[in-house]
Design an enzyme around this catalytic site. Structure first.
Site, mmCIF file in Angstrom:
data_model
loop_
_atom_site.group_PDB
_atom_site.id
_atom_site.type_symbol
_atom_site.label_atom_id
_atom_site.label_comp_id
_atom_site.label_asym_id
_atom_site.label_seq_id
_atom_site.Cartn_x
_atom_site.Cartn_y
_atom_site.Cartn_z
ATOM 1 N N GLY A 1 0.823 -1.204 0.000
ATOM 2 C CA GLY A 1 0.000 0.000 0.000
ATOM 3 C C GLY A 1 0.852 1.246 0.000
ATOM 4 O O GLY A 1 1.739 1.374 0.837
ATOM 5 N N ASN B 1 -6.469 -5.439 7.203
ATOM 6 C CA ASN B 1 -6.151 -5.818 5.829
ATOM 7 C C ASN B 1 -7.258 -6.726 5.328
ATOM 8 O O ASN B 1 -7.493 -7.788 5.901
ATOM 9 C CB ASN B 1 -4.799 -6.549 5.778
ATOM 10 C CG ASN B 1 -4.467 -7.048 4.388
ATOM 11 O OD1 ASN B 1 -4.944 -6.508 3.402
ATOM 12 N ND2 ASN B 1 -3.637 -8.071 4.302
ATOM 13 N N GLY B 2 -7.944 -6.302 4.256
ATOM 14 C CA GLY B 2 -9.016 -7.104 3.694
ATOM 15 C C GLY B 2 -10.255 -6.271 3.431
ATOM 16 O O GLY B 2 -10.263 -5.051 3.619
ATOM 17 N N TYR C 1 1.346 -12.360 -7.576
ATOM 18 C CA TYR C 1 1.790 -10.972 -7.748
ATOM 19 C C TYR C 1 2.073 -10.198 -6.472
ATOM 20 O O TYR C 1 3.074 -9.498 -6.365
ATOM 21 C CB TYR C 1 0.751 -10.208 -8.588
ATOM 22 C CG TYR C 1 1.049 -8.739 -8.735
ATOM 23 C CD1 TYR C 1 2.101 -8.293 -9.535
ATOM 24 C CD2 TYR C 1 0.285 -7.772 -8.071
ATOM 25 C CE1 TYR C 1 2.390 -6.943 -9.672
ATOM 26 C CE2 TYR C 1 0.563 -6.425 -8.201
ATOM 27 C CZ TYR C 1 1.605 -6.006 -9.001
ATOM 28 O OH TYR C 1 1.894 -4.693 -9.133
ATOM 29 N N ASP D 1 3.047 -11.641 -15.081
ATOM 30 C CA ASP D 1 2.257 -12.398 -14.105
ATOM 31 C C ASP D 1 0.781 -12.445 -14.443
ATOM 32 O O ASP D 1 0.082 -13.386 -14.054
ATOM 33 C CB ASP D 1 2.449 -11.810 -12.698
ATOM 34 C CG ASP D 1 2.069 -10.345 -12.654
ATOM 35 O OD1 ASP D 1 0.878 -10.042 -12.500
ATOM 36 O OD2 ASP D 1 2.962 -9.499 -12.776
ATOM 37 N N CYS E 1 -12.057 -9.177 -7.644
ATOM 38 C CA CYS E 1 -11.890 -9.650 -6.272
ATOM 39 C C CYS E 1 -12.700 -8.769 -5.328
ATOM 40 O O CYS E 1 -12.712 -7.549 -5.479
ATOM 41 C CB CYS E 1 -10.412 -9.611 -5.868
ATOM 42 S SG CYS E 1 -10.121 -10.076 -4.152
ATOM 43 N N CYS F 1 -8.294 -19.749 -2.631
ATOM 44 C CA CYS F 1 -9.293 -18.925 -3.301
ATOM 45 C C CYS F 1 -8.717 -18.529 -4.651
ATOM 46 O O CYS F 1 -7.685 -17.871 -4.732
ATOM 47 C CB CYS F 1 -9.621 -17.673 -2.480
ATOM 48 S SG CYS F 1 -10.778 -16.555 -3.332
#
Length: 466
Positions: free
Chosen positions: A36, A111-112, A251, A355, A391, A442
């Site tokens: 970030g 985070n998420g 990545y 990637d 995502c 996932c």
């Protein structure tokens, strides 16, 4: 147009029981800067109060003045680096968030993404709650503050029982630090030790920088409570099948990190080897799109017996924004970050390893750049399957209509990026290379099989390129 890459929401770091807690947290965030680049912050505790410093910008800029650390006293601290996937990019949304409530002070770093945050927020506001930010993270604080349980641990368990989605969390109060990871384990989180101090970080590379010992990964669904009396572990949630994010290997994570039981660098090299087995081509050289394509390109070159070369050089000193000329320099957004080495590429049949392909615009410009530098053939190989779905668990990806593979065949994509050939790593090959075995991942961005579903998953208009 900018050189587009998906971006991770954030990275978190915390340390408990060290006299230089804030300084070490700064170093930990520095190691996690790749997760970030919008904003960062640190909250520290001296056992009586919490102290905060947060700002927009990179870690080195926000904490560039040594005097700042004099205002972050204490032997415990948590920190956060942010790239927004929910909430506006403004100072009020910078984490960690610190609040004062009836039971004292508490700070949180997250985070998420929470998939049911808006539903809970609407419910809380109907009962009179007032939100200060536009982030889903604040929902957790409100649930914690309104919980009827007496202990902090029980209030956290109560709050986490209401939310759905991806989260790695750090809480800091005057006297304790708490870490939590969602039951699916979408995002990585590890535990370390530095002398008598405990350390928690999104990736193990942050432990390496401060010379902390890697102890273990915090498990999916685990809550770790750290106080002056030591560490305790709790598993209050119903055990479900883990679903760690496979794209962390593709990545996001740093190559030197150890996540989900694997070294990222070695996994990416194995992606390249498997990619070569599936899509071998006669060529003179293999080149990566730096930096994330480097390990996979090494693996491909070794498997194929073709020389590895650095045909594209990346400018590492480009910031997040720059003044772009309107028409005077074609493909400016790519050229400012990547430049071809003509002596390496001229007259060569080139395999370009990247990637992923997201919108396709960057890949198209890179292929043309390599060809204009004198390459006789340009063959593109991608070390992941086609990214066809967005995502919703903490990664900033475009909507489905902007993902080129959601509405175009591989041959159509090949024509669009003007490559002589195009090959993607298969889903089966991806899982085989990572050694998934009985440990599922996932991979919703490839398959559309979301572990947690919710109403936002609806059909979207398709991208028209031709």
């Amino acid at each position: 147009m900018k050189l587009y890459r998906p971006t991770e929401e954030c990275g978190i770091f915390g340390i408990y029981g060290h006299p230089e807690a804030a300084n070490l947290t700064y170093l930990g965030l520095y190691a996690l800067q790749h997760r970030g680049q919008e904003a960062c912050g640190i909250v520290s505790s001296d056992g009586r109060s919490l102290y905060t410093h947060r700002s927009m910008g990179l870690v080195a800029d926000v904490f560039g003045n040594q005097e700042i650390f004099g205002n972050l006293p204490g032997e415990s601290a948590i920190g956060h680096v942010r790239y927004s996937t929910t909430g506006d990019s403004v100072l009020k949304n910078v984490q960690p968030i610190k609040v004062d409530y009836s039971r004292g002070s508490i700070a949180i770093a997250h985070n998420g993404n929470l998939v049911n945050a808006q539903y809970i927020k609407d419910e809380l506001e109907a009962w009179g709650s007032i939100f200060q930010t536009t982030m889903d993270t604040e929902v957790i604080l409100h649930l914690l503050a309104t919980s009827k349980h007496s202990s902090l641990e029980d209030r956290i368990i109560d709050a986490l029982g209401r939310i759905k989605g991806a989260y790695c969390l750090l809480f800091l109060t005057e006297t304790r630090m708490v870490a939590a990871r969602d039951p699916h384990g979408f995002r990585p989180l590890c535990l370390g030790k530095l002398g008598d101090a405990w350390v928690v970080a999104s990736e193990s590379c942050a432990l390496d920088l401060i010379e902390a010992e890697f102890v273990r990964e915090i498990e999916p669904g685990e809550i770790v409570v750290i106080t002056k009396d030591g560490l305790t572990s709790h598993f209050p949630h119903k055990k479900i099948e883990p679903a760690p994010c496979i794209f962390e290997f593709v990545y996001f994570a740093r190559p030197d990190s150890y996540i989900f039981g694997k070294n990222v660098y070695q996994v990416r090299k194995d992606f390249g080897r498997q990619l070569c087995r599936e899509h071998r081509i006669d060529a003179d050289i293999v080149i990566p799109v730096p930096d994330s394509g480097v390990p996979a390109a090494l693996g491909y070159a070794q498997e194929a017996g073709i020389p590895f070369e650095l045909g594209l050089i990346r400018n590492h000193y480009v910031g997040r924004t720059f003044i772009e000329p309107q028409q005077s320099i074609r493909h400016f957004g790519v050229k400012i970050k990547l430049n071809p080495v003509r002596e390496v590429l001229k007259g060569k049949r080139v395999v370009v390893i990247d990637d992923s392909i997201v919108r396709g615009t960057t890949s198209r410009k890179i292929v043309k750049m390599v060809r204009n530098a004198g390459a006789s053939e340009v063959h593109v190989r991608i070390s992941s399957p086609p990214t066809s779905y967005p995502c919703y668990y903490g990664i900033d990806t475009p909507t489905r209509k902007e993902l080129i593979s959601s509405s175009h065949t591989i041959e159509e994509i090949r024509k669009y990026i003007t490559a002589d050939s195009l090959g993607y790593l298969s889903e089966e090959g991806l899982l085989q290379a990572v050694g998934a075995g009985s440990n599922p991942f996932c991979k919703a961005c490839f398959s559309g099989g979301y572990p947690i579903t919710f109403p936002r998953l609806m059909a979207e208009p398709q991208l028209d390129l031709f």
